[in-house]
Design a protein around this motif. Structure first.
Motif, PDB file in Angstrom:
ATOM      1  N   ILE A  42      12.775  -2.829   3.425  1.00 25.92           N
ATOM      2  CA  ILE A  42      14.223  -2.867   3.218  1.00 25.92           C
ATOM      3  C   ILE A  42      14.464  -3.216   1.757  1.00 25.92           C
ATOM      4  O   ILE A  42      14.042  -4.272   1.286  1.00 25.92           O
ATOM      5  N   ALA A  43      15.113  -2.328   1.026  1.00 27.92           N
ATOM      6  CA  ALA A  43      15.351  -2.537  -0.409  1.00 27.92           C
ATOM      7  C   ALA A  43      16.434  -3.596  -0.606  1.00 27.92           C
ATOM      8  O   ALA A  43      17.505  -3.530  -0.009  1.00 27.92           O
ATOM      9  N   ALA A  44      16.124  -4.574  -1.432  1.00 30.24           N
ATOM     10  CA  ALA A  44      17.077  -5.640  -1.747  1.00 30.24           C
ATOM     11  C   ALA A  44      16.621  -6.308  -3.028  1.00 30.24           C
ATOM     12  O   ALA A  44      15.437  -6.290  -3.378  1.00 30.24           O
ATOM     13  N   ALA A  45      17.554  -6.932  -3.721  1.00 29.44           N
ATOM     14  CA  ALA A  45      17.252  -7.584  -4.990  1.00 29.44           C
ATOM     15  C   ALA A  45      16.487  -8.877  -4.772  1.00 29.44           C
ATOM     16  O   ALA A  45      16.637  -9.556  -3.744  1.00 29.44           O
ATOM     17  N   THR A  46      15.652  -9.223  -5.753  1.00 30.89           N
ATOM     18  CA  THR A  46      14.946 -10.505  -5.715  1.00 30.89           C
ATOM     19  C   THR A  46      15.955 -11.635  -5.542  1.00 30.89           C
ATOM     20  O   THR A  46      16.992 -11.674  -6.208  1.00 30.89           O
ATOM     21  N   ARG A  61      16.745   1.070   4.143  1.00 29.90           N
ATOM     22  CA  ARG A  61      15.313   1.063   4.472  1.00 29.90           C
ATOM     23  C   ARG A  61      14.620   2.027   3.516  1.00 29.90           C
ATOM     24  O   ARG A  61      14.776   3.242   3.613  1.00 29.90           O
ATOM     25  N   SER A  62      13.863   1.476   2.585  1.00 31.37           N
ATOM     26  CA  SER A  62      13.335   2.295   1.491  1.00 31.37           C
ATOM     27  C   SER A  62      12.103   3.098   1.887  1.00 31.37           C
ATOM     28  O   SER A  62      11.700   4.007   1.184  1.00 31.37           O
ATOM     29  N   SER A  63      11.461   2.779   2.982  1.00 31.29           N
ATOM     30  CA  SER A  63      10.400   3.632   3.514  1.00 31.29           C
ATOM     31  C   SER A  63      10.262   3.343   4.991  1.00 31.29           C
ATOM     32  O   SER A  63      10.696   2.305   5.478  1.00 31.29           O
ATOM     33  N   SER A  64       9.667   4.276   5.704  1.00 33.34           N
ATOM     34  CA  SER A  64       9.653   4.201   7.155  1.00 33.34           C
ATOM     35  C   SER A  64       8.341   3.645   7.682  1.00 33.34           C
ATOM     36  O   SER A  64       7.277   3.829   7.093  1.00 33.34           O
ATOM     37  N   ARG A 109       1.019  -6.822  -3.372  1.00 33.63           N
ATOM     38  CA  ARG A 109       0.861  -5.423  -3.791  1.00 33.63           C
ATOM     39  C   ARG A 109       2.176  -4.687  -3.542  1.00 33.63           C
ATOM     40  O   ARG A 109       2.465  -4.227  -2.444  1.00 33.63           O
ATOM     41  N   VAL A 110       3.005  -4.577  -4.589  1.00 29.73           N
ATOM     42  CA  VAL A 110       4.313  -3.928  -4.473  1.00 29.73           C
ATOM     43  C   VAL A 110       4.595  -3.147  -5.750  1.00 29.73           C
ATOM     44  O   VAL A 110       3.955  -3.353  -6.784  1.00 29.73           O
ATOM     45  N   THR A 111       5.587  -2.254  -5.659  1.00 32.99           N
ATOM     46  CA  THR A 111       6.060  -1.542  -6.841  1.00 32.99           C
ATOM     47  C   THR A 111       7.453  -1.993  -7.251  1.00 32.99           C
ATOM     48  O   THR A 111       7.981  -1.521  -8.249  1.00 32.99           O
ATOM     49  N   GLY A 112       8.049  -2.921  -6.494  1.00 31.54           N
ATOM     50  CA  GLY A 112       9.371  -3.435  -6.825  1.00 31.54           C
ATOM     51  C   GLY A 112       9.844  -4.365  -5.730  1.00 31.54           C
ATOM     52  O   GLY A 112       9.225  -4.469  -4.661  1.00 31.54           O
ATOM     53  N   PRO A 113      10.945  -5.090  -5.955  1.00 25.59           N
ATOM     54  CA  PRO A 113      11.423  -6.063  -4.966  1.00 25.59           C
ATOM     55  C   PRO A 113      11.910  -5.388  -3.684  1.00 25.59           C
ATOM     56  O   PRO A 113      12.634  -4.387  -3.730  1.00 25.59           O
TER      57      PRO A 113
END
Length: 295
Positions: free
Chosen positions: A201-205, A178-181, A270-274
């Motif tokens: 939740i951080a995960a690859a495209t 979980r990349s942010s709360s 609006r994102v900074t990454g996948p």
């Protein structure tokens, strides 16, 4: 010690159970108002946490029919059986600390009563992000698009359907940290915005996303802020949202089982990454998804 958890119906013989119900002025219902697991397994309900962005589990007591509960004018999910009903209330992130209440109507035409509960304070962290300026200071055409999309999603969020869910304990829809709360105070390019209303939740495209509970697809879209988006309806005002998708493999009306893959992680909007932005809504209120995951 106070017991704030819903009560389990006791495994009484039929005759004894009927006698107890009659003593309470009740009658056995012809069949369970909700599937058995919803009435007998409160451990399959979300964790109770009475803070902004949390969930209150309010004991309503016995009644022959499912009480009708509202938070303001918004219907609230009620589970249980004629021995003990429980209201599951989503608390807005914007809620003030202190006393709040719901209105309970035990039967059609009966006068309503108020049940009060207390919202405790919770301090959420702050996150500062740098994104494309056009996603913070909107051009007139982008603002008009956002307003149209917001009006449409307000209609989606107002859905309150049956049957009610028989299990509220969810599976994490995609593996990964979980990349942010939930509840983070978001500051984009130095400008404060609404708190973060979901779990990232951080995960690859391209990583498959699965349904956390059985549900029906009620909205599919490509939105200015959220990018590729899917909404699922799990019944009783319990909805889940999936944003920034790279691919959608479902359409409105599809019915999914727990674990069915229906979309893929991406970096749209609006994102900074996948990553997956996963939201959980209860009585039109975004609440902390972590409360619905196994401890």
């Amino acid at each position: 010690m106070r017991d704030d958890s819903p009560h389990h119906p006791l495994p009484w013989p039929g005759a004894r159970r009927r006698a107890v119900l009659r003593g309470l002025g009740l009658a056995l219902l012809p069949g369970p108002a909700v599937p058995a697991r919803a009435a007998t397994a409160p451990d399959a309900w979300p964790q109770a946490l009475q803070v902004p962005g949390g969930v209150a589990r309010l004991q309503l007591g016995p009644a022959p029919e499912r009480p009708v509960v509202h938070a303001g004018d918004v219907p609230v999910l009620v589970l249980g059986d004629s021995i003990a009903w429980t209201a599951l209330v989503g608390i807005p992130l914007s809620a003030s600390v202190g006393q709040a209440h719901v209105t309970v109507q035990a039967a059609a035409g009966a006068p309503g009563r108020r049940i009060a509960y207390r919202v405790a304070a919770k301090q959420y962290r702050e996150q500062r992000l740098t994104v494309a300026p056009r996603t913070v200071d909107l051009a007139p055409e982008d603002l008009a698009r956002h307003e149209r999309e917001r009006a449409h999603q307000q209609q989606v969020m107002a859905i309150f359907s049956t049957p009610l869910p028989d299990d509220l304990l969810m599976r994490q829809p995609v593996p990964g940290p979980r990349s942010s709360s939930f509840g983070l105070r978001r500051v984009f390019n130095g400008q404060a915005r609404n708190p973060h209303s979901g779990m990232d939740i951080a995960a690859a495209t391209g990583t498959p996303i699965v349904a956390p509970l059985p549900g029906r697809v009620i909205d599919v879209g490509d939105y200015f802020f959220n990018g590729g988006t899917v909404w699922l309806d799990h019944g009783g005002g319990l909805l889940t949202m999936y944003c920034h998708l790279s691919r959608v493999d479902c359409q409105v009306g599809d019915r999914l089982r727990t674990g069915d893959a229906f979309c893929k992680v991406g970096a749209t909007g609006r994102v900074t990454g996948p990553h997956l932005h996963w939201g959980v809504m209860l009585n039109r209120t975004m609440v902390d998804p972590a409360l619905f995951l196994p401890a």
